[in-house]
Design a protein around this motif. Structure first.
Motif, PDB file in Angstrom:
ATOM      1  N   ALA A  75       0.847  -1.184   0.000  1.00  0.00           N
ATOM      2  CA  ALA A  75       0.000   0.000   0.000  1.00  0.00           C
ATOM      3  C   ALA A  75       0.885   1.236   0.000  1.00  0.00           C
ATOM      4  N   MET A  76       0.572   2.153  -0.865  1.00  0.00           N
ATOM      5  CA  MET A  76       1.399   3.355  -0.918  1.00  0.00           C
ATOM      6  C   MET A  76       0.836   4.403   0.026  1.00  0.00           C
ATOM      7  N   PRO A  77       1.652   4.891   0.869  1.00  0.00           N
ATOM      8  CA  PRO A  77       1.208   5.940   1.773  1.00  0.00           C
ATOM      9  C   PRO A  77       1.135   7.262   1.023  1.00  0.00           C
ATOM     10  N   ILE A  78       0.573   8.219   1.635  1.00  0.00           N
ATOM     11  CA  ILE A  78       0.630   9.527   1.023  1.00  0.00           C
ATOM     12  C   ILE A  78       1.663  10.308   1.738  1.00  0.00           C
ATOM     13  N   LEU A  79       2.267  11.125   0.980  1.00  0.00           N
ATOM     14  CA  LEU A  79       3.373  11.871   1.532  1.00  0.00           C
ATOM     15  C   LEU A  79       3.099  13.352   1.424  1.00  0.00           C
ATOM     16  N   GLN A  80       3.686  14.060   2.328  1.00  0.00           N
ATOM     17  CA  GLN A  80       3.532  15.507   2.280  1.00  0.00           C
ATOM     18  C   GLN A  80       4.428  16.074   1.205  1.00  0.00           C
ATOM     19  N   GLN A  81       4.045  17.232   0.737  1.00  0.00           N
ATOM     20  CA  GLN A  81       4.948  17.903  -0.182  1.00  0.00           C
ATOM     21  C   GLN A  81       4.944  19.395   0.073  1.00  0.00           C
ATOM     22  N   GLU A  82       5.986  20.023  -0.364  1.00  0.00           N
ATOM     23  CA  GLU A  82       6.109  21.458  -0.164  1.00  0.00           C
ATOM     24  C   GLU A  82       7.029  22.014  -1.232  1.00  0.00           C
ATOM     25  N   VAL A  83       6.989  23.319  -1.360  1.00  0.00           N
ATOM     26  CA  VAL A  83       7.936  23.976  -2.245  1.00  0.00           C
ATOM     27  C   VAL A  83       9.196  24.239  -1.435  1.00  0.00           C
ATOM     28  N   ILE A  84      10.338  23.914  -1.985  1.00  0.00           N
ATOM     29  CA  ILE A  84      11.551  24.106  -1.193  1.00  0.00           C
ATOM     30  C   ILE A  84      11.816  25.601  -0.981  1.00  0.00           C
ATOM     31  N   GLN A  85      12.330  25.898   0.181  1.00  0.00           N
ATOM     32  CA  GLN A  85      12.624  27.288   0.524  1.00  0.00           C
ATOM     33  C   GLN A  85      13.971  27.355   1.210  1.00  0.00           C
ATOM     34  N   VAL A  86      14.682  28.392   0.907  1.00  0.00           N
ATOM     35  CA  VAL A  86      15.985  28.567   1.543  1.00  0.00           C
ATOM     36  C   VAL A  86      15.779  28.767   3.035  1.00  0.00           C
ATOM     37  N   GLN A  87      16.570  28.077   3.810  1.00  0.00           N
ATOM     38  CA  GLN A  87      16.428  28.151   5.252  1.00  0.00           C
ATOM     39  C   GLN A  87      17.715  28.669   5.867  1.00  0.00           C
ATOM     40  N   SER A  88      17.579  29.416   6.916  1.00  0.00           N
ATOM     41  CA  SER A  88      18.782  29.876   7.594  1.00  0.00           C
ATOM     42  C   SER A  88      18.715  29.458   9.049  1.00  0.00           C
ATOM     43  N   GLY A  89      19.849  29.391   9.668  1.00  0.00           N
ATOM     44  CA  GLY A  89      19.925  28.944  11.048  1.00  0.00           C
ATOM     45  C   GLY A  89      21.271  28.303  11.269  1.00  0.00           C
ATOM     46  N   ASN A  90      21.568  28.019  12.504  1.00  0.00           N
ATOM     47  CA  ASN A  90      22.861  27.394  12.790  1.00  0.00           C
ATOM     48  C   ASN A  90      22.862  25.942  12.355  1.00  0.00           C
ATOM     49  N   ILE A  91      23.900  25.578  11.651  1.00  0.00           N
ATOM     50  CA  ILE A  91      24.015  24.176  11.276  1.00  0.00           C
ATOM     51  C   ILE A  91      25.409  23.675  11.616  1.00  0.00           C
ATOM     52  N   ASN A  92      25.523  22.380  11.793  1.00  0.00           N
ATOM     53  CA  ASN A  92      26.808  21.763  12.079  1.00  0.00           C
ATOM     54  C   ASN A  92      27.461  21.202  10.823  1.00  0.00           C
ATOM     55  N   ALA A  93      26.647  20.742   9.897  1.00  0.00           N
ATOM     56  CA  ALA A  93      27.197  20.149   8.673  1.00  0.00           C
ATOM     57  C   ALA A  93      26.139  20.213   7.584  1.00  0.00           C
ATOM     58  N   VAL A  94      26.570  19.937   6.376  1.00  0.00           N
ATOM     59  CA  VAL A  94      25.662  19.981   5.238  1.00  0.00           C
ATOM     60  C   VAL A  94      25.641  18.619   4.559  1.00  0.00           C
ATOM     61  N   SER A  95      24.446  18.164   4.236  1.00  0.00           N
ATOM     62  CA  SER A  95      24.320  16.937   3.468  1.00  0.00           C
ATOM     63  C   SER A  95      23.960  17.302   2.037  1.00  0.00           C
ATOM     64  N   GLY A  96      24.740  16.752   1.112  1.00  0.00           N
ATOM     65  CA  GLY A  96      24.491  17.055  -0.291  1.00  0.00           C
ATOM     66  C   GLY A  96      25.147  16.011  -1.159  1.00  0.00           C
ATOM     67  N   ALA A  97      24.903  16.125  -2.448  1.00  0.00           N
ATOM     68  CA  ALA A  97      25.492  15.159  -3.360  1.00  0.00           C
ATOM     69  C   ALA A  97      27.007  15.246  -3.305  1.00  0.00           C
ATOM     70  N   SER A  98      27.645  14.125  -3.519  1.00  0.00           N
ATOM     71  CA  SER A  98      29.096  14.097  -3.423  1.00  0.00           C
ATOM     72  C   SER A  98      29.725  14.975  -4.500  1.00  0.00           C
ATOM     73  N   ALA A  99      30.844  15.515  -4.162  1.00  0.00           N
ATOM     74  CA  ALA A  99      31.488  16.433  -5.084  1.00  0.00           C
ATOM     75  C   ALA A  99      32.994  16.253  -4.979  1.00  0.00           C
ATOM     76  N   SER A 100      33.703  16.853  -5.876  1.00  0.00           N
ATOM     77  CA  SER A 100      35.150  16.830  -5.754  1.00  0.00           C
ATOM     78  C   SER A 100      35.532  17.608  -4.503  1.00  0.00           C
ATOM     79  N   SER A 101      36.665  17.268  -3.973  1.00  0.00           N
ATOM     80  CA  SER A 101      37.067  17.795  -2.685  1.00  0.00           C
ATOM     81  C   SER A 101      36.996  19.313  -2.608  1.00  0.00           C
ATOM     82  N   GLN A 102      37.583  19.954  -3.580  1.00  0.00           N
ATOM     83  CA  GLN A 102      37.687  21.407  -3.510  1.00  0.00           C
ATOM     84  C   GLN A 102      36.318  22.078  -3.573  1.00  0.00           C
ATOM     85  N   ALA A 103      35.549  21.680  -4.567  1.00  0.00           N
ATOM     86  CA  ALA A 103      34.228  22.287  -4.733  1.00  0.00           C
ATOM     87  C   ALA A 103      33.366  22.025  -3.503  1.00  0.00           C
TER      88      ALA A 103
END
Lengths: 206, 240
Positions: free
Chosen positions: A163-191
């Protein structure tokens, strides 16, 4: 789209289908062409709604996905779903979900609605049926019960045929606040280091 | 792999030597599993220089975990591509997780280990709060579009937005292009990371797949800047 309220408290019915089902239903059973209900202290007018904010205990939302129009594409054509979002409710459960609606406040005329329990028509939510029940007491909406909602079996395809559940959705919005780290797609070291640092710097400037 | 590693320890006392040990461990993993290193075991396997019964214990372990993951994802996780093996979709999460265990074994209770955007969080940050992890905006790498607050969880993001389409749908053999970013939160980074890539390859269905998988939550971003997230995802958002 309006910004999501506190997500843990409110869900937003964003799809047109959702508004249609909900307000068409109110209109139908209450016999008003222009129903105005005070739900969660927000006046919802059936004539011009583009979103309906309901309490968290109103455990359904509609996720309207737009994909390719190709009807042959079984996987990703438009799928609209209605299902409880609250995790405590089993997605495929036959038990009706209870929807609590905060009664209209004084701003809504007392006695605007006829007292009683009203069962709505079965509404086609594109991939399944939805049926709700409204309880009116003292001229006010006191409760909405969901009698039927789709559990997706046989109506849309999932990887596991579960059974497929329903999921919430939203429009992405830039968020600000204190963060410890960032999760994102892997990239070359420098970038990666650059963007990591810039993201952290940005996030720290509130 | 040429990926940046970040270790942050929030405990009152931390010994740099312990962090060096972590880096040493990760270097050893890289030496063995990096497809970019000519002399790594995986590169030698791919050149046919090592036969299966000569594989190291570590290699056999990883390959069996890859096979297990392939079965659990109905083929959407597949390390075979163009006749070569590339287990990096699992090794990174595995390595971060092992590195975390290393720190735990040394007595640390509050830290995170991150390699190139995949994070294992343990305990609390220096403000005594759950670790705050930002999800990068796939449309602007300098922005964060969600902040999740996690403790003792792994967070991994799969995406095609930085290095182009580098995720192949193993079923269709074509690049996975339907969605642009998928973040997975799991009980640890090994679980989050190994499912992030196959769930990404599933396209929009990936979020449903995650929903049906106990212990995993997901935040999917489509090309039209919409996000779809699993029902348990909001537990990691701070109440406003």
């Amino acid at each position: 789209m309006t910004k999501f309220g506190p997500i843990t408290k409110y869900f937003q019915i964003t799809a047109v289908v959702g508004v249609f089902v909900g307000l068409a239903f109110l209109r139908q059973i209450l016999g008003y062409n222009n129903v105005q209900a005070n739900i969660n202290n927000q006046v919802v007018n059936s004539a011009t709604p583009n979103s309906l904010v309901v309490p968290m205990s109103t455990p359904f939302t509609i996720n309207n996905r737009r994909g390719e129009d190709d009807e042959d594409d079984e996987d990703f054509r438009r799928v609209a779903r209605v299902t409880p979002v609250v995790t405590a409710l089993p997605v495929s459960s036959a038990t009706p979900a209870t929807v609590a609606v905060i009664p209209p406040t004084a701003s809504a005329q007392s006695g605007q609605y006829r007292d009683g329990t009203y069962t709505g028509q079965i509404a086609d939510a594109y991939y399944g049926n939805v049926q709700v029940q409204l309880v009116v007491g003292g001229g006010k909406i006191t409760k909405v019960n969901v009698l039927q909602f789709p559990n997706d079996n046989g109506t849309s395809r999932s990887i596991n045929n579960q059974a497929m559940p329903i999921l919430q959705q939203e429009v992405i919005q830039v968020q600000s606040g204190n963060i410890n780290a960032v999760s994102g797609a892997s990239a070359s070291s420098q970038a990666f280091s650059q963007s990591l640092n810039s993201a952290i710097q940005q996030a720290k400037v509130v | 792999m040429g990926m940046p590693v970040v270790v942050e320890i929030a405990d009152k006392f931390a010994d740099v030597k312990d962090v060096d040990d972590v880096f040493e461990y990760l270097r050893a993993i890289d030496e063995r599993f990096s497809t970019y290193k000519e002399l790594s075991e995986i590169s030698r396997i791919n050149r046919g220089e090592i036969l299966p019964d000569q594989y190291s214990v570590e290699m056999k372990n990883i390959l069996s975990l890859c096979e297990k993951t392939k079965q659990e994802t109905e083929g959407f996780f597949d390390i075979n591509f163009n006749g070569k093996l590339d287990p990096s979709g699992l090794v990174k999460g595995f390595a971060i997780n092992e590195a975390s265990k290393l720190l735990t074994a040394k007595g640390y209770k509050n830290f995170y280990v991150e390699i190139a955007g995949d994070v294992q969080t343990v305990g609390l940050n220096s403000d005594n709060q759950p670790w705050a992890i930002g999800i990068r905006n796939p449309f602007n790498e300098k922005e964060v579009i969600k902040i999740i607050n996690v403790s003792n969880r792994g967070v991994a993001t799969s995406g095609t937005y930085i290095r182009g389409n580098h995720i192949i749908n193993p079923i269709t053999k074509k690049p996975a292009t339907e969605i642009i970013s998928l973040t997975v939160i799991g009980p640890d980074i090994y679980e989050a990371d190994r499912f992030a890539t196959p769930a990404f390859a599933m396209g929009l269905s990936g979020i449903d797949w995650l929903e049906n998988r106990v212990g995993l939550e997901g935040y999917l971003i489509s090309h039209d800047k919409h996000a779809i997230f699993t029902t348990g995802f909001s537990q990691y958002l701070k109440n406003i």
